[in-house]
Scaffold this active site. Structure first.
Site, PDB file in Angstrom:
ATOM      1  N   LYS A 139       0.810  -1.231   0.000  1.00 37.98           N
ATOM      2  CA  LYS A 139       0.000   0.000   0.000  1.00 37.98           C
ATOM      3  C   LYS A 139       0.841   1.278   0.000  1.00 37.98           C
ATOM      4  O   LYS A 139       0.438   2.292  -0.562  1.00 37.98           O
ATOM      5  CB  LYS A 139      -0.975   0.007   1.169  1.00 37.98           C
ATOM      6  CG  LYS A 139      -2.159  -0.925   0.948  1.00 37.98           C
ATOM      7  CD  LYS A 139      -3.332  -0.579   1.844  1.00 37.98           C
ATOM      8  CE  LYS A 139      -4.547  -1.419   1.510  1.00 37.98           C
ATOM      9  NZ  LYS A 139      -4.366  -2.855   1.845  1.00 37.98           N
TER      10      LYS A 139
ATOM     11  N   GLU B 129      -9.933   7.375   3.820  1.00 35.38           N
ATOM     12  CA  GLU B 129     -10.757   6.543   4.688  1.00 35.38           C
ATOM     13  C   GLU B 129      -9.993   5.250   4.925  1.00 35.38           C
ATOM     14  O   GLU B 129      -9.077   4.911   4.184  1.00 35.38           O
ATOM     15  CB  GLU B 129     -12.098   6.240   4.035  1.00 35.38           C
ATOM     16  CG  GLU B 129     -12.067   5.129   2.987  1.00 35.38           C
ATOM     17  CD  GLU B 129     -11.314   5.492   1.716  1.00 35.38           C
ATOM     18  OE1 GLU B 129     -11.341   6.683   1.353  1.00 35.38           O
ATOM     19  OE2 GLU B 129     -10.691   4.603   1.114  1.00 35.38           O
TER      20      GLU B 129
ATOM     21  N   SER C 272       1.564  -9.736  -1.216  1.00 35.18           N
ATOM     22  CA  SER C 272       1.249  -8.315  -1.029  1.00 35.18           C
ATOM     23  C   SER C 272       1.617  -7.769   0.344  1.00 35.18           C
ATOM     24  O   SER C 272       1.876  -6.575   0.479  1.00 35.18           O
ATOM     25  CB  SER C 272      -0.233  -8.066  -1.313  1.00 35.18           C
ATOM     26  OG  SER C 272      -1.042  -8.923  -0.529  1.00 35.18           O
TER      27      SER C 272
HETATM   28  C1  LIG Z   1      -5.185  -3.925   1.388  1.00 38.65           C
HETATM   29  C2  LIG Z   1      -4.486  -5.171   1.109  1.00 38.65           C
HETATM   30  C3  LIG Z   1      -4.838  -6.003   0.018  1.00 38.65           C
HETATM   31  C4  LIG Z   1      -6.013  -5.731  -0.875  1.00 38.65           C
HETATM   32  O1  LIG Z   1      -5.942  -4.580  -1.629  1.00 38.65           O
HETATM   33  P1  LIG Z   1      -5.665  -4.552  -3.203  1.00 38.65           P
HETATM   34  O2  LIG Z   1      -5.998  -3.166  -3.564  1.00 38.65           O
HETATM   35  O3  LIG Z   1      -6.575  -5.560  -3.844  1.00 38.65           O
HETATM   36  O4  LIG Z   1      -4.248  -4.897  -3.412  1.00 38.65           O
HETATM   37  C5  LIG Z   1      -4.070  -7.132  -0.236  1.00 38.65           C
HETATM   38  N1  LIG Z   1      -3.034  -7.456   0.542  1.00 38.65           N
HETATM   39  C6  LIG Z   1      -2.679  -6.711   1.619  1.00 38.65           C
HETATM   40  C7  LIG Z   1      -1.513  -7.140   2.428  1.00 38.65           C
HETATM   41  C8  LIG Z   1      -3.388  -5.543   1.926  1.00 38.65           C
HETATM   42  O5  LIG Z   1      -3.014  -4.807   2.981  1.00 38.65           O
END
Ligand SMILES: *Cc1c(COP(=O)(O)O)cnc(C)c1O
Length: 406
Positions: A102, A124, A389
């Site tokens: 993020k 938000e 992610s």
């Molecule tokens: C917020 C989040 C997501 C989901 O958000 P995307 O916009 O679909 O990437 C996925 N993995 C993690 C670790 C997150 O914090």
């Protein structure tokens, strides 16, 4: 490469178009007042993102503050356990500063705010992950930061609320309606309408009205650009498949954008939760239909009245009833396949990655790992690159409480 009349050689020039559309998806479905504010951001972004100064400043921040490039790790033991020669790799966004992807777009959005002469960022947050990343970016640039959060979520997410406050953000409690993410989004939009001369609204994914789906994708594309180069250097080839989890769709869009013009199969993994019944999952691309919500046209899960349906996932970062317009477009033309992983498959993958590789993944990211393991079993050999992610530290209490130590 061409598919259904879409030429991927020139894709980023043409998608989205000037009005913010990917085919029929995207657009700016907001009040006239907000339309004006969105047009201001679009115009500024289109100019600023091309300036050499902006590009080099963002590049320096990526390296010196975020710790990029993040590595790719070969999952040797997990691959061996599948036993058919298929090799799994992960792009380590869990090692990006603050522990997830993020921050890639938050730093970009906050840097844009600085170049636009804004004093404040407004956002938000639901589970608090976007709020923490935004508060981090605001602290770095010395911007004021208002994070709108539902009262219910504030109670549930105490550690992230503490993080935001320590970072100097102002956490604004929203008590309307169910007092969760939807009301927080409404309150943040309303605040932005009042304050847009001094502030910029920063969205948490590739969703919302144009230019956000484009801008967030561009800022996240660093993931795919790095990964493609690193994977080629590591193995001498491209991966056969690329896999990422899809909530709003930002980590996946970042990863996919590096491989759209390559002979690589691309899979977005949505949360199937407890099963296929509406309300038990959040697999919007797989089960949804076209509709407008939160300022954009996309594919979404609707209730009997055509409103956004209640959704569920074990991963709070994935429980959104739609995904960005570019996903809807790539879905329709068939460039990306949207598949699913259930809660149970996800938790199994969570423990496997932890125990076999020494990487505790976020529950969101575990969806991608779970699907990659299923996919690997259907292949003869070859390689799969997964976007990891984020890290799972935030999920420890939940896992221990609900699954114990398995
Ligand atoms: C917020 C989040 C997501 C989901 O958000 P995307 O916009 O679909 O990437 C996925 N993995 C993690 C670790 C997150 O914090």
């Amino acid at each position: 490469m061409k598919l259904n009349n879409v030429d991927f050689d020139t894709y980023f020039k043409n998608y989205p178009n000037k009005e913010g559309y990917f085919g029929k998806y995207g657009g700016v479905y907001v009040s006239d007042e907000l339309k004006e504010a969105m047009a201001e951001i679009t115009q500024s972004y289109n100019t600023i993102c091309k300036s050499a100064k902006f590009i080099s400043e963002l590049r320096r921040i990526r390296k010196e503050f975020q710790g990029r490039p993040t590595p790719i790790s070969h999952l040797e033991r997990l691959s061996e356990s599948i036993g058919n020669g298929v090799q799994l790799y992960v792009k380590r966004e869990d090692l990006n500063h603050t522990g997830a992807h993020k921050l890639n777009h938050c730093m970009g959005e906050a840097l844009l705010a600085k170049y636009m002469g804004k004093k404040k960022v407004i956002a938000e947050t639901g589970a608090g992950q976007h709020g923490v990343a935004m508060a981090t970016a605001a602290a770095y640039f010395g911007l004021e930061c208002d994070i709108y959060m539902g009262a219910v979520d504030i109670k549930k997410q105490a550690p992230n609320v503490a993080r935001m406050k320590i970072l100097g953000a102002n956490v604004v409690e929203v008590t309307e309606g169910l007092a969760t993410l939807k009301e927080a989004v409404d309150a943040a939009f309303a605040a932005y309408c009042r304050e847009y001369k001094d502030a910029i609204y920063c969205i948490g994914s590739v969703v919302g009205p144009h230019p956000f789906p484009m801008m967030v994708r561009d800022f996240q594309s660093v993931v795919g650009i790095e990964a493609r180069e690193q994977f080629l250097e590591m193995t001498g080839e491209l991966p056969d498949a690329v896999v990422a989890c899809v909530g709003g769709g930002s980590n996946s869009m970042g990863m996919f954008s590096g491989f759209l013009n390559d002979p690589v199969d691309i899979y977005g993994v949505e949360p199937l939760g407890r099963g296929e019944k509406l309300g038990d999952h959040a697999a919007s691309m797989k089960y949804g239909t076209e509709g407008v919500m939160h300022g954009f046209n996309s594919i979404m899960l609707k209730d009997e009245n055509g409103d956004p349906a209640p959704v569920y996932s074990v991963a709070s970062g994935l429980d959104y009833p739609s995904s960005g317009p570019e996903h809807a477009f790539l879905h329709d033309i068939g460039r990306v396949k949207y598949e699913t992983a259930t809660d149970d498959e996800t938790i199994d993958a969570f423990f496997k990655l932890s125990r076999m590789e020494g990487i505790i993944p976020a529950i969101e990211s575990s969806h991608a790992v779970a699907y990659a393991m299923k996919l690997a079993k259907q292949m003869d050999n070859g390689s799969i690159l997964i976007c990891l992610s984020g890290r799972g530290d935030k999920d420890m209490d939940y896992i221990i409480e609900n699954y114990g130590i398995q």
